[in-house]
Design an enzyme around this catalytic site. Structure first.
Site, PDB file in Angstrom:
ATOM      1  N   LYS A   1       0.860  -1.188   0.000  1.00 55.41           N
ATOM      2  CA  LYS A   1       0.000   0.000   0.000  1.00 55.41           C
ATOM      3  C   LYS A   1       0.891   1.231   0.000  1.00 55.41           C
ATOM      4  O   LYS A   1       1.457   1.604   1.022  1.00 55.41           O
ATOM      5  CB  LYS A   1      -0.926   0.049   1.221  1.00 55.41           C
ATOM      6  CG  LYS A   1      -2.032   1.111   1.039  1.00 55.41           C
ATOM      7  CD  LYS A   1      -2.599   1.630   2.332  1.00 55.41           C
ATOM      8  CE  LYS A   1      -1.863   2.831   2.860  1.00 55.41           C
ATOM      9  NZ  LYS A   1      -1.930   4.047   2.009  1.00 55.41           N
TER      10      LYS A   1
ATOM     11  N   GLY B   1      -5.130   3.435  -1.484  1.00 55.26           N
ATOM     12  CA  GLY B   1      -6.222   3.944  -0.671  1.00 55.26           C
ATOM     13  C   GLY B   1      -5.647   4.689   0.514  1.00 55.26           C
ATOM     14  O   GLY B   1      -4.426   4.776   0.679  1.00 55.26           O
TER      15      GLY B   1
ATOM     16  N   GLY C   1      -4.756   5.544   4.515  1.00 55.23           N
ATOM     17  CA  GLY C   1      -4.350   4.744   5.654  1.00 55.23           C
ATOM     18  C   GLY C   1      -5.522   4.393   6.552  1.00 55.23           C
ATOM     19  O   GLY C   1      -5.627   3.267   7.061  1.00 55.23           O
TER      20      GLY C   1
ATOM     21  N   GLY D   1      -5.517   1.037   4.747  1.00 53.24           N
ATOM     22  CA  GLY D   1      -4.455   0.606   5.648  1.00 53.24           C
ATOM     23  C   GLY D   1      -4.991  -0.167   6.838  1.00 53.24           C
ATOM     24  O   GLY D   1      -4.461  -1.224   7.209  1.00 53.24           O
TER      25      GLY D   1
ATOM     26  N   GLU E   1       9.221   1.721  11.084  1.00 52.53           N
ATOM     27  CA  GLU E   1      10.293   2.711  10.901  1.00 52.53           C
ATOM     28  C   GLU E   1       9.595   4.053  10.904  1.00 52.53           C
ATOM     29  O   GLU E   1       8.857   4.383   9.975  1.00 52.53           O
ATOM     30  CB  GLU E   1      11.042   2.448   9.590  1.00 52.53           C
ATOM     31  CG  GLU E   1      12.376   3.181   9.514  1.00 52.53           C
ATOM     32  CD  GLU E   1      12.236   4.600   9.001  1.00 52.53           C
ATOM     33  OE1 GLU E   1      12.356   5.542   9.834  1.00 52.53           O
ATOM     34  OE2 GLU E   1      12.004   4.781   7.807  1.00 52.53           O
TER      35      GLU E   1
ATOM     36  N   CYS F   1      12.927  11.322   7.382  1.00 53.55           N
ATOM     37  CA  CYS F   1      13.010  10.973   8.798  1.00 53.55           C
ATOM     38  C   CYS F   1      14.442  11.036   9.307  1.00 53.55           C
ATOM     39  O   CYS F   1      14.667  11.140  10.516  1.00 53.55           O
ATOM     40  CB  CYS F   1      12.426   9.585   9.030  1.00 53.55           C
ATOM     41  SG  CYS F   1      13.209   8.275   8.050  1.00 53.55           S
TER      42      CYS F   1
ATOM     43  N   GLU G   1       9.095  16.564  15.307  1.00 53.60           N
ATOM     44  CA  GLU G   1       9.522  16.399  13.927  1.00 53.60           C
ATOM     45  C   GLU G   1       8.716  17.348  13.038  1.00 53.60           C
ATOM     46  O   GLU G   1       7.490  17.246  12.947  1.00 53.60           O
ATOM     47  CB  GLU G   1       9.312  14.954  13.473  1.00 53.60           C
ATOM     48  CG  GLU G   1       9.850  14.678  12.089  1.00 53.60           C
ATOM     49  CD  GLU G   1       9.684  13.228  11.686  1.00 53.60           C
ATOM     50  OE1 GLU G   1      10.615  12.661  11.092  1.00 53.60           O
ATOM     51  OE2 GLU G   1       8.605  12.653  11.952  1.00 53.60           O
TER      52      GLU G   1
END
Length: 527
Positions: A195, A226, A228, A232, A270, A304, A405
């Protein structure tokens, strides 16, 4: 095989109010790659893929949900037994063909990534695509030489495919982070449902075409698009999915962990980072600052691994700021299709709003000094999701811009008084993904790097190594990708205790030897 075409969007020169030219309408995709074919989606909704440099639509794709997830998971489950039993040398050969098909499409991958991510053309071709091809090839060779069985005493320890793997990937470096999951998963003998992010799904359609050309058996690789929240969630909770591998935000990681916990699924995460580049007092400040700025600006700060915090000795902060300004002056923000561009737009309107809000908060909280950039668009870039690269100085390490972040080209320069304080600041966030340490003494730099609570630390500019494990501490993730660790993430370990001693001899803990008579007066307890 259905051939993907994602034509460049022509320049629209129509006068305002004129009827649309059919040639200018974006492609409308209505299918998903399931069981070796493009299958019409049952999705009622549509998702618009937007060019972030023009704010114009590139294509529409189906907003797949539970029905698409179910068909893809069932196809993968049906293909699993045959694929898991395929000899390793054959799986390796097929994945080499996938890499070859990707290489043949390298220029097209780069064009699509520039269009849907906003990555500058040079970066898209040489980094987004070039690194992805190198990573895929390295994964193949790692599997080819991996030991899947070993004797441990009288036991045979075997590593077997973990099952159906749902690989959920993000939009920022989409092709790299996709191959980093699906290639080792397929080599391990897992079947895959991929996905991609609904923001950047077009590269994934081209990848499905490359897989189709390599003639993997139907159902071994599936790709569905699609959101999440809908698709998801349906994949993560599907009873036929055994492994979930997600790269995304820490918030998404929490949600996937909670969803997977109900069925005790194996979950690899991750996630985000708030990474620090620590310049020690004996370092070459100019080199360290230049490298930090370059890394911080990569992909317009949307990675990231970004070094978003620069820690410098307090008595050298002014010198460091001058070096930062000089370095940043050499980077050009603009049209990602212009070969001179270094920084493109952010990926979406939502990303633009988020980064701008953080920059505004930085100007209002904790006494930080805005020394470069700030809220607002760069001059002359009124269309597109562009932001001004921004630098704050005298940043309190506990303020929002030093803790959260941001995912944009925003650098917090944090002064420190001594090494002990610097290490506390480095480790003083909820994240632990990446970092860097700079010193005139490699041994000292390595010693300080050992104190980082991070999964990856660059020591005096050490280069990325695709054979080394990659992943985070704390809320930056669970598990590791890349190299042998990335392959073993998709393997289960089985210990087979082989017979020893005389034939028929029973060894090991047993209530009684096989075939021994039960004493007549023994009380039976089958509980």
């Amino acid at each position: 095989m259905t051939v993907l075409t994602v034509p460049p969007l022509p320049q629209d020169s129509r006068p305002p109010g004129a009827a649309p030219d059919a040639a200018l309408l974006p492609p409308r995709y209505t299918d998903q790659w399931i069981d070796g074919a493009w299958v019409a989606s049952d999705a009622e909704g549509r998702l618009v893929v937007t060019d972030p440099s023009t704010e114009r639509p590139l294509a529409t794709v189906p907003a797949g949900a539970a029905r698409d997830a179910d068909r893809a998971a069932r196809a993968a489950a049906a293909a699993f037994e045959g694929w898991a039993a395929t000899p390793l040398r054959e799986r390796v050969g097929l994945l080499r063909r996938v890499v070859g098909a990707m290489e043949a499409r390298a220029d097209r991958f780069a064009e699509i990534i520039t269009a849907e991510v906003g990555a500058p053309a040079r970066m898209a071709r040489h980094t987004h695509v070039g690194l992805s091809l190198g990573m895929a090839a390295h994964c193949v060779e790692t599997a080819a030489s991996h030991t899947f069985e070993e004797r441990v005493g009288h036991s045979l320890v075997v590593r077997e495919p973990a099952g159906v793997a749902a690989c959920v990937t993000p939009w920022n470096t989409p092709l790299l982070l996709t191959v980093q999951k699906i290639v080792p998963a397929l080599l391990a003998g897992c079947t895959v449902v991929h996905k991609p992010s609904e923001i950047t799904p077009l590269h994934a359609r081209l990848l499905a075409e490359a897989v189709a050309e390599a003639d993997l058996p139907p159902g071994v690789f599936n790709m569905v698009v699609g959101t999440g929240a809908d698709l998801g969630t349906a994949l993560v909770t599907h009873p036929l999915v055994d492994v979930v591998s997600l790269t995304g935000s820490t918030r998404a990681g929490r949600e996937v962990s909670a969803l997977g916990a109900d069925r005790i699924k194996r979950v690899h995460l991750e996630l985000g980072g708030k990474n620090a580049s620590l310049v020690l007092d004996d370092a070459d400040l100019a080199s360290a600052v230049a490298a930090t700025v370059d890394q911080m600006l990569f992909n317009t700060g949307q990675t990231c691994l970004q070094w978003s915090r620069l820690l410098v000795p307090r008595d050298r902060q002014d010198e460091a700021l001058q070096l930062v300004a000089e370095a940043m002056a050499g980077y050009v923000t603009g049209d990602p299709r212009d070969p001179a561009t270094d920084l493109g737009p952010l990926v979406s309107a939502a990303a633009h709003e988020r980064v701008t809000a953080y920059v505004r908060r930085g100007t209002e909280e904790g006494g930080a000094r805005l020394v470069l950039g700030g809220p607002g668009r760069p001059a002359g870039l009124d269309t597109g999701y562009y932001v001004r690269p921004t630098v704050f100085a005298d940043v309190d390490p506990l303020t929002t811009i030093a803790q959260e972040e941001i995912f944009g080209p925003v650098l917090s320069v944090i002064p420190y008084d001594d090494e002990e304080q610097a290490v506390r600041i480095v480790n003083g966030t909820r994240y632990g993904l990446h970092g860097a340490v700079w010193s005139g003494d490699d041994a000292r730099a390595a010693r300080v790097a050992r104190r980082f609570r991070s999964g990856l630390v660059d020591v005096n500019g050490g280069q990325f190594n695709p054979a080394a494990p990659f992943g985070g501490f704390k809320q930056s993730g669970i598990g590791r990708e890349c190299g042998t660790a990335g392959l073993e993430a998709f393997l289960e370990t089985k210990s087979m205790q082989l017979p020893q001693g005389a034939p028929g001899q029973v060894v090991g803990p047993r209530l009684r030897a096989t075939g021994a008579a039960r004493p007549a007066d023994t009380e039976r307890n089958d509980g």
